[in-house]
Design a protein around this motif. Structure first.
Motif, PDB file in Angstrom:
ATOM      1  N   GLY A  87       0.739  -1.232   0.123  1.00  0.00           N
ATOM      2  CA  GLY A  87      -0.046   0.014  -0.054  1.00  0.00           C
ATOM      3  C   GLY A  87       0.862   1.364  -0.015  1.00  0.00           C
ATOM      4  O   GLY A  87       0.880   2.050   1.024  1.00  0.00           O
ATOM      5  N   ALA A  88       1.489   1.664  -0.903  1.00  0.00           N
ATOM      6  CA  ALA A  88       2.508   2.748  -1.154  1.00  0.00           C
ATOM      7  C   ALA A  88       1.764   3.895  -1.085  1.00  0.00           C
ATOM      8  O   ALA A  88       2.493   4.901  -1.237  1.00  0.00           O
ATOM      9  N   PHE A  89       0.341   3.972  -1.357  1.00  0.00           N
ATOM     10  CA  PHE A  89      -0.055   5.381  -1.486  1.00  0.00           C
ATOM     11  C   PHE A  89      -1.154   5.547  -0.380  1.00  0.00           C
ATOM     12  O   PHE A  89      -2.328   6.018  -0.771  1.00  0.00           O
ATOM     13  N   ALA A  90      -0.851   5.210   0.910  1.00  0.00           N
ATOM     14  CA  ALA A  90      -1.735   5.113   1.895  1.00  0.00           C
ATOM     15  C   ALA A  90      -2.077   6.539   2.374  1.00  0.00           C
ATOM     16  O   ALA A  90      -3.216   6.651   3.047  1.00  0.00           O
ATOM     17  N   ASP A  91      -1.267   7.582   2.029  1.00  0.00           N
ATOM     18  CA  ASP A  91      -1.821   8.815   2.264  1.00  0.00           C
ATOM     19  C   ASP A  91      -2.933   9.448   1.375  1.00  0.00           C
ATOM     20  O   ASP A  91      -3.529  10.334   1.688  1.00  0.00           O
ATOM     21  N   ALA A  92      -3.266   9.001   0.463  1.00  0.00           N
ATOM     22  CA  ALA A  92      -4.193   9.480  -0.654  1.00  0.00           C
ATOM     23  C   ALA A  92      -5.734   9.144   0.191  1.00  0.00           C
ATOM     24  O   ALA A  92      -5.655   8.041   0.757  1.00  0.00           O
ATOM     25  N   VAL A  93      -6.569  10.146   0.037  1.00  0.00           N
ATOM     26  CA  VAL A  93      -7.805   9.980   0.515  1.00  0.00           C
ATOM     27  C   VAL A  93      -8.572  10.055  -0.395  1.00  0.00           C
ATOM     28  O   VAL A  93      -8.986  10.558  -1.883  1.00  0.00           O
ATOM     29  N   VAL A  99       0.844   5.125 -11.203  1.00  0.00           N
ATOM     30  CA  VAL A  99      -0.514   5.371 -11.145  1.00  0.00           C
ATOM     31  C   VAL A  99      -1.290   4.412 -10.769  1.00  0.00           C
ATOM     32  O   VAL A  99      -1.444   3.393 -11.338  1.00  0.00           O
ATOM     33  N   ARG A 100      -2.263   4.457  -9.747  1.00  0.00           N
ATOM     34  CA  ARG A 100      -3.011   3.207  -9.152  1.00  0.00           C
ATOM     35  C   ARG A 100      -4.022   3.534  -8.516  1.00  0.00           C
ATOM     36  O   ARG A 100      -4.132   4.796  -8.276  1.00  0.00           O
ATOM     37  N   ASP A 101      -5.213   3.008  -8.743  1.00  0.00           N
ATOM     38  CA  ASP A 101      -6.387   3.122  -7.942  1.00  0.00           C
ATOM     39  C   ASP A 101      -6.950   4.606  -8.042  1.00  0.00           C
ATOM     40  O   ASP A 101      -6.857   5.271  -7.299  1.00  0.00           O
ATOM     41  N   THR A 111       1.425  13.736 -19.136  1.00  0.00           N
ATOM     42  CA  THR A 111       2.042  14.571 -18.206  1.00  0.00           C
ATOM     43  C   THR A 111       1.289  15.280 -17.210  1.00  0.00           C
ATOM     44  O   THR A 111       1.666  15.272 -16.187  1.00  0.00           O
ATOM     45  N   GLY A 112       0.006  15.532 -17.544  1.00  0.00           N
ATOM     46  CA  GLY A 112      -0.870  16.270 -16.502  1.00  0.00           C
ATOM     47  C   GLY A 112      -1.398  15.084 -15.800  1.00  0.00           C
ATOM     48  O   GLY A 112      -1.640  15.088 -14.633  1.00  0.00           O
ATOM     49  N   ILE A 113      -1.690  13.659 -16.325  1.00  0.00           N
ATOM     50  CA  ILE A 113      -2.202  12.726 -15.419  1.00  0.00           C
ATOM     51  C   ILE A 113      -0.961  12.350 -14.129  1.00  0.00           C
ATOM     52  O   ILE A 113      -1.604  12.330 -13.130  1.00  0.00           O
ATOM     53  N   ILE A 114       0.074  12.275 -14.555  1.00  0.00           N
ATOM     54  CA  ILE A 114       1.235  11.938 -13.773  1.00  0.00           C
ATOM     55  C   ILE A 114       1.406  13.175 -12.652  1.00  0.00           C
ATOM     56  O   ILE A 114       1.351  13.057 -11.508  1.00  0.00           O
ATOM     57  N   LYS A 115       1.281  14.374 -13.064  1.00  0.00           N
ATOM     58  CA  LYS A 115       1.264  15.669 -12.189  1.00  0.00           C
ATOM     59  C   LYS A 115       0.241  15.710 -11.301  1.00  0.00           C
ATOM     60  O   LYS A 115       0.363  15.981 -10.188  1.00  0.00           O
ATOM     61  N   ALA A 116      -0.806  15.480 -11.600  1.00  0.00           N
ATOM     62  CA  ALA A 116      -2.193  15.485 -10.948  1.00  0.00           C
ATOM     63  C   ALA A 116      -2.084  14.249 -10.042  1.00  0.00           C
ATOM     64  O   ALA A 116      -2.453  14.560  -8.686  1.00  0.00           O
ATOM     65  N   PHE A 117      -1.577  13.069 -10.210  1.00  0.00           N
ATOM     66  CA  PHE A 117      -1.519  11.731  -9.221  1.00  0.00           C
ATOM     67  C   PHE A 117      -0.660  12.159  -8.280  1.00  0.00           C
ATOM     68  O   PHE A 117      -0.693  11.911  -7.144  1.00  0.00           O
ATOM     69  N   GLU A 118       0.558  12.861  -8.579  1.00  0.00           N
ATOM     70  CA  GLU A 118       1.609  13.080  -7.603  1.00  0.00           C
ATOM     71  C   GLU A 118       0.781  14.119  -6.438  1.00  0.00           C
ATOM     72  O   GLU A 118       0.998  14.076  -5.417  1.00  0.00           O
ATOM     73  N   LYS A 119       0.333  15.243  -6.823  1.00  0.00           N
ATOM     74  CA  LYS A 119      -0.273  16.359  -6.175  1.00  0.00           C
ATOM     75  C   LYS A 119      -1.347  15.463  -5.225  1.00  0.00           C
ATOM     76  O   LYS A 119      -1.521  15.784  -3.957  1.00  0.00           O
ATOM     77  N   THR A 133      -1.446  12.359  -4.278  1.00  0.00           N
ATOM     78  CA  THR A 133      -1.018  11.401  -3.445  1.00  0.00           C
ATOM     79  C   THR A 133      -0.050  12.022  -2.434  1.00  0.00           C
ATOM     80  O   THR A 133       0.136  11.484  -1.552  1.00  0.00           O
ATOM     81  N   GLY A 134       0.736  13.150  -2.841  1.00  0.00           N
ATOM     82  CA  GLY A 134       1.998  13.493  -2.003  1.00  0.00           C
ATOM     83  C   GLY A 134       3.088  12.523  -2.110  1.00  0.00           C
ATOM     84  O   GLY A 134       3.921  12.735  -1.492  1.00  0.00           O
ATOM     85  N   LYS A 135       2.976  11.816  -3.457  1.00  0.00           N
ATOM     86  CA  LYS A 135       4.110  10.893  -3.447  1.00  0.00           C
ATOM     87  C   LYS A 135       4.779  11.324  -5.035  1.00  0.00           C
ATOM     88  O   LYS A 135       4.117  11.428  -6.030  1.00  0.00           O
ATOM     89  N   GLN A 136       6.055  11.498  -5.056  1.00  0.00           N
ATOM     90  CA  GLN A 136       6.756  11.702  -6.039  1.00  0.00           C
ATOM     91  C   GLN A 136       6.924  10.495  -6.731  1.00  0.00           C
ATOM     92  O   GLN A 136       7.738   9.547  -6.539  1.00  0.00           O
ATOM     93  N   ILE A 137       6.767  10.545  -8.155  1.00  0.00           N
ATOM     94  CA  ILE A 137       7.281   9.526  -9.427  1.00  0.00           C
ATOM     95  C   ILE A 137       8.541   9.899  -9.938  1.00  0.00           C
ATOM     96  O   ILE A 137       8.847  11.219 -10.396  1.00  0.00           O
ATOM     97  N   SER A 138       9.421   8.919  -9.803  1.00  0.00           N
ATOM     98  CA  SER A 138      10.918   9.084 -10.153  1.00  0.00           C
ATOM     99  C   SER A 138      10.783   9.807 -11.618  1.00  0.00           C
ATOM    100  O   SER A 138       9.979   9.600 -12.729  1.00  0.00           O
ATOM    101  N   GLU A 139      11.977  10.907 -12.057  1.00  0.00           N
ATOM    102  CA  GLU A 139      11.963  11.208 -13.500  1.00  0.00           C
ATOM    103  C   GLU A 139      12.248  10.187 -14.552  1.00  0.00           C
ATOM    104  O   GLU A 139      11.645  10.229 -15.644  1.00  0.00           O
TER     105      GLU A 139
END
Length: 304
Positions: A25-31, A127-129, A147-155, A157-163
């Protein structure tokens, strides 16, 4: 004391085995229910308002912007500057879904990137769930939408996806589009078959662990043959480069296949996955481990 040490080692091995076999559960902080919207930086205020209304979100929704410079940053290695263009118009909305629910994708005004292509590349990016919606005020290819999908997901979940992962995911979506052109242009069927090819390719790379360019090439040709796809030599060479980059991420393919198996709606039919080979390997290893444990306790009992 030696017996206790052996038991501790066995316990650690069991814990490691269970950790490998179960998803994390790597993205447990997401609500669940949280939404983030990315808007193309070159949209007019009227276009922004229209897209927010289309997405059915309030004006105070969490908004971030994607610039044309970012589009060139992530796509410039894989397609011409003229193709990318000079304006960022594609917009996306990510809504966090329930843990374990998988991904859904819907698009509007996107001409060449299918829902399945977005889903596949998004999963590669980590990206998941999530519920994903990609749109634009006019008809666009949609290549820059990832690019937008990844940027929105990072925001969200608060999780940074590697470059590196972002680069490989964007490379994947461009290469999938190339395959669709080889198959038959911009049709939905061609796009979906291309996405299925890319999914099968990733599975074979993860399973076979190729080491040389020729081994990658052989896998690509075999996967294409299985799906009756004729690839030109340029596409094959580009896919060899992509395959090496994907393998370099060292992604746990069991987690990718888990997300693919949970794709919702028609996506699940397009991007089917058979993770049986992976789990056969895991269970074979576990069987060997438990056999070793049994031998250990049998040996310990006979020494008493």
């Amino acid at each position: 004391m030696k017996l206790l040490s052996k038991i501790s080692l066995v316990s650690l091995s069991l814990l490691t085995a269970l950790t490998l076999a179960l998803p994390t559960g790597a993205f447990a902080d997401a609500v669940e229910g949280d939404s983030v919207v990315t808007l193309g930086k070159d949209l007019t205020l009227q276009q922004q308002e229209s897209i927010l209304a289309e997405m059915k979100v309030p004006n105070n929704v969490n908004k971030i912007y994607v610039t044309n410079q970012e589009e060139h940053q992530y796509l410039g290695k894989y397609m011409s500057a003229a193709t990318i263009g000079t304006r960022a118009l594609s917009s996306a909305k990510i809504t966090i879904a329930a843990p374990g629910s998988g991904i859904s994708v819907k698009t509007n005004n996107i001409t060449t990137i299918t829902d399945a292509m977005y889903a596949n590349a998004a999963i590669t990016a980590g990206v998941r769930d999530a519920d994903i919606y990609v749109t634009a005020p006019i008809r666009v290819s949609g290549t820059a939408g990832l690019t937008g999908i990844i940027k929105a997901f990072e925001k969200a979940t608060g999780k940074q996806i590697s470059e590196n992962q972002k680069q490989v995911a964007n490379q994947e979506i461009v290469r999938t589009q190339d395959i669709a052109k080889d198959i038959g242009g911009d049709s939905q069927a061609a796009g979906n078959q291309a996405a299925q090819f890319m999914n099968n390719l990733k599975q074979e790379i993860a399973t076979q662990n190729p080491q040389t360019p020729q081994e990658y090439k052989d896998i690509i040709i075999n996967v294409a043959g299985d799906l009756n796809i004729n690839l030109n030599q340029t596409t094959i060479n580009q896919l060899v480069t992509y395959g090496q980059a994907f393998a370099g991420l060292n992604i746990d393919y069991s987690q990718l296949s888990d997300q693919i198996s949970k794709l919702r709606g028609s996506l699940g039919e397009v991007l089917s996955v058979d993770p049986q080979g992976f789990f056969d390997t895991i269970f074979e290893w576990l069987g060997s481990l438990f056999s070793t444990i049994g031998d250990f306790f049998t040996s310990s009992s006979s020494q008493k």
